[in-house]
Scaffold this active site. Structure first.
Site, PDB file in Angstrom:
ATOM      1  N   LYS A 288       0.852  -1.183   0.000  1.00 55.58           N
ATOM      2  CA  LYS A 288       0.000   0.000   0.000  1.00 55.58           C
ATOM      3  C   LYS A 288       0.894   1.241   0.000  1.00 55.58           C
ATOM      4  CE  LYS A 288      -4.297   1.570   2.128  1.00 55.58           C
ATOM      5  NZ  LYS A 288      -5.283   1.336   3.211  1.00 55.58           N
ATOM      6  N   GLU A 375     -19.883  -6.186   9.742  1.00 56.26           N
ATOM      7  CA  GLU A 375     -20.853  -5.427  10.525  1.00 56.26           C
ATOM      8  C   GLU A 375     -21.923  -6.310  11.148  1.00 56.26           C
ATOM      9  OE1 GLU A 375     -18.999  -2.689   7.523  1.00 56.26           O
ATOM     10  OE2 GLU A 375     -19.925  -4.684   7.410  1.00 56.26           O
ATOM     11  N   ARG A 403     -25.799  -2.508   6.755  1.00 55.27           N
ATOM     12  CA  ARG A 403     -25.445  -3.878   6.418  1.00 55.27           C
ATOM     13  C   ARG A 403     -25.824  -4.854   7.539  1.00 55.27           C
ATOM     14  NH1 ARG A 403     -19.697  -3.961   3.378  1.00 55.27           N
ATOM     15  NH2 ARG A 403     -20.839  -5.448   2.111  1.00 55.27           N
TER      16      ARG A 403
END
Length: 640
Positions: A288, A375, A403
């Site tokens: 990253k 979630e 969600r």
């Protein structure tokens, strides 16, 4: 849709010669590393001008080039998960010049979206949807008799969500021609990347190996024990050089891990895999922020950046400290309450930094649980903790709580369990657009029995209402916006606010009463000066302060409800229902977010677009008075 810019002269820089992936595919593969260098430089420049997600895009420059180089996009369907990593994709697909409008009003969206480009095959914003979407595209292609490929690019963080594994399981069941590319940018699955693993990836993805494997299957499938032994031998051999046993067990042909910054390895492996049938899985390891040292060293800090402004010397005496962010108010409250309440538990679905649980995690590691991008699990985990005497606080963004709606109802509310939801990013969040806007939490929670819903007007009320929700027995939610507060003094105590009690903030003389929910109270107070209106800080959506509503309705000519949430089914609807049930006849004007998706832009621009700034409130009220009631507002005779 943004049109492609004109073709450039051959002597221009390589990136200037790529207006579409079709032009990219005319390049010699030896030119691709230089193209990657130029693409990374342009990404640094453009995101520095606009702000936006940063580190993930730097990490997939080579992968993006290789995918568009090998696959016939957009005919072949390329689906990006989340979209944080899709900026290089936007640059290579005819939107290079438009990148300078990224996340701005009427400019490029922060995430892929179908209406923006044919290369954006699926709109994304929430995590872990790419495999399901690409699988659907693969099935549709098969049903239509079309020979096109479907590729899902998913990050290792997104693989923590159950939805991703549901799709993986289904893909093998239907034997879909699907390629899943796992972008492992944290080396969370394997760090064994180098020349040897790249070599084995090429070997295992080659047509020769595939033909040998299929030939062996045909010969040995008639001898069950021999075929079973051959399969187990293959699994053991592959297991020694590749960590893909899990994906093999799910029915995928696993290849990797390979170096995601090695274009030769990427191109040759993808070329080999392009025509393989059935579910394929390619594991690439990237860094990253690759190619930009600060982002490499701090991938979390450089996940997204704001616009880079020129440094202007400022005298210390002129600097005024900003009010704390609402997330900081929550983080400080959580630590303070945890010091007094040993049963408090903090839960977050991969939002430790965004929701500001950093200090809490350091101070109370045994009571801190980051469940990753899951979630549904976060909410049911909280329910389980509440069943046995804990007091869980779930720190979650409004858009992500969507969600876990079934778990909110079935696992928490039906059982009337003692769970506090600290709902961050409520309302219009700005540049991230409709996928991240927290517009729907009031309507989707208000209809659920046993729920308490609170809308603080400022930082201090946020702290006090968190205490109110914590001490309430049963499910409760406090919703607060993104960004900084208005600068009110925050009391260090942990005092509560009486449940369901609002307050009058201004008494006007026009017969107009504005009933404000949340931080729009301050826009209401500004508008009230012009309208000579009364203003109530309602505080609670559920339970409503019925006495306050009744009092204002019986003495007023017009009630105006105001909320930074969907007007359909929202707090204003709750007041309408109460008035109807009480048989109170009074005109009501409901102001909130209209029944459409609000595009990206600065929060102030979006509030003005929705008529929720002071000017918009005044205009809406005056229009209602003159056109519907045929009366003029009374003179401004009463001041606050």
């Amino acid at each position: 849709m943004f049109h492609e810019i004109p073709r450039q002269r051959p002597d221009t820089p390589l990136l200037d010669r790529v207006d579409s992936p079709a032009q990219l595919r005319d390049f010699d593969s030896r030119e691709l590393p230089e193209l990657a260098k130029q693409l990374r430089e342009y990404l640094l420049y453009s995101v520095g001008q606009t702000g936006g997600h940063f580190g993930a895009g730097l990490g997939v420059v080579e992968l993006t080039i290789a995918l568009h180089y090998i696959f016939n996009t957009p005919e072949d369907r390329l689906v990006w998960d989340v979209g944080h990593q899709a900026y290089p994709h936007k640059i290579l697909t005819g939107r290079r010049e438009a990148m300078l409008s990224l996340r701005q009003r009427d400019g490029l969206a922060a995430f892929p979206r179908r209406s923006e480009s044919p290369y954006d095959t699926f709109g994304v914003g929430h995590s872990s949807t790419s495999i399901s979407a690409a699988l659907g595209m693969a099935i549709a292609s098969r049903l239509q008799g079309k020979d096109r490929r479907a590729i899902a690019v998913i990050g290792d963080g997104a693989m923590t969500a159950g939805m991703a594994f549901e799709a993986l399981n289904h893909a093998s069941d239907v034997d879909a021609n699907l390629l899943v590319v796992l972008n492992d940018n944290d080396m969370s699955i394997s760090a064994n990347v180098g020349g040897l693993s790249n070599y084995f990836a090429r070997l295992l993805s080659s047509r020769t190996y595939h033909n040998m494997r299929e030939g062996s299957r045909k010969v040995l499938s008639g001898i069950p024990k021999a075929w079973e032994l051959a399969k187990r031998t293959e699994e053991h051999v592959k297991g020694m050089v590749a960590p893909g046993t899990l994906f093999e067990e799910l029915g995928f042909n696993y290849i990797g891990p390979i170096d995601g910054h090695n274009l030769d390895a990427l191109v040759s492996t993808l070329q080999n895999m392009r025509n393989l049938k059935g579910p394929q899985f390619l594991h690439v390891v990237t860094q990253k922020g690759h190619g930009f040292a600060p982002a490499e060293q701090d991938p979390i800090g450089y996940h997204a950046i704001t616009k880079l402004e020129p440094e202007v010397p400022v005298k210390p005496a002129t600097q005024v400290p900003k009010p704390p962010k609402y997330s900081n108010v929550f983080g400080n409250w959580l630590v303070d309450m945890a010091e007094q309440e040993p049963n408090l538990v903090g839960i977050t679905p991969a939002m430790k930094d965004g929701s500001d649980l950093i200090t809490f995690a350091e101070r109370f590691p045994d009571r801190y649980f980051d469940v990753a991008i899951a979630e549904q699990h976060a909410v049911t985990l909280a329910a389980g903790i509440a069943c046995d005497g804990g007091k869980p606080v779930v720190a979650i963004y409004s858009t992500f709580l969507q969600r876990a709606y079934d778990q909110l109802i079935h696992d928490v509310a039906v059982q009337d369990l003692d769970v506090l939801f600290a709902i961050d990013r409520a309302g219009l969040v700005g540049e991230d657009g409709p996928t991240h806007a927290g517009c729907y939490d009031i309507p989707y929670m208000r209809c659920v029995p046993n729920m308490v819903i609170m809308t603080p007007a400022d930082e201090n009320e946020t702290r006090r209402m968190l205490s109110t929700g914590y001490h309430h027995t049963g499910p409760a939610a406090v919703r607060y916006p993104r960004g900084n507060g208005i600068g009110v003094e925050i009391t260090p105590t942990l005092d509560s606010i009486p449940l369901g009690v609002g307050e009058m903030r201004r008494n006007g003389g026009s017969g107009i009463a504005i009933l404000a929910f949340g931080t729009l109270l301050h826009n209401a107070l500004e508008a009230a000066e012009t309208l000579n209106a009364s203003v109530a800080n309602m505080r609670f959506v559920k339970p409503l302060d019925e006495n306050l509503i009744r009092s204002l309705a019986l003495q007023g000519e017009l009630l105006v409800t105001l909320e930074e949430g969907a007007v359909m089914g929202g707090a204003g609807s709750a007041i309408n229902e109460f008035l109807q049930a009480e048989g109170i006849q009074v005109p009501v004007l409901n102001l909130g977010i209209p029944d459409r998706f609000i595009e990206h832009g600065k929060p102030s621009e979006l509030l003005a677009e929705c008529g929720l700034d002071a000017k918009g409130i005044i205009a809406s009220v005056q229009e209602r008075l003159t056109t519907n009631l045929n009366v003029e507002p009374k003179p401004n005779a009463v001041k606050r």
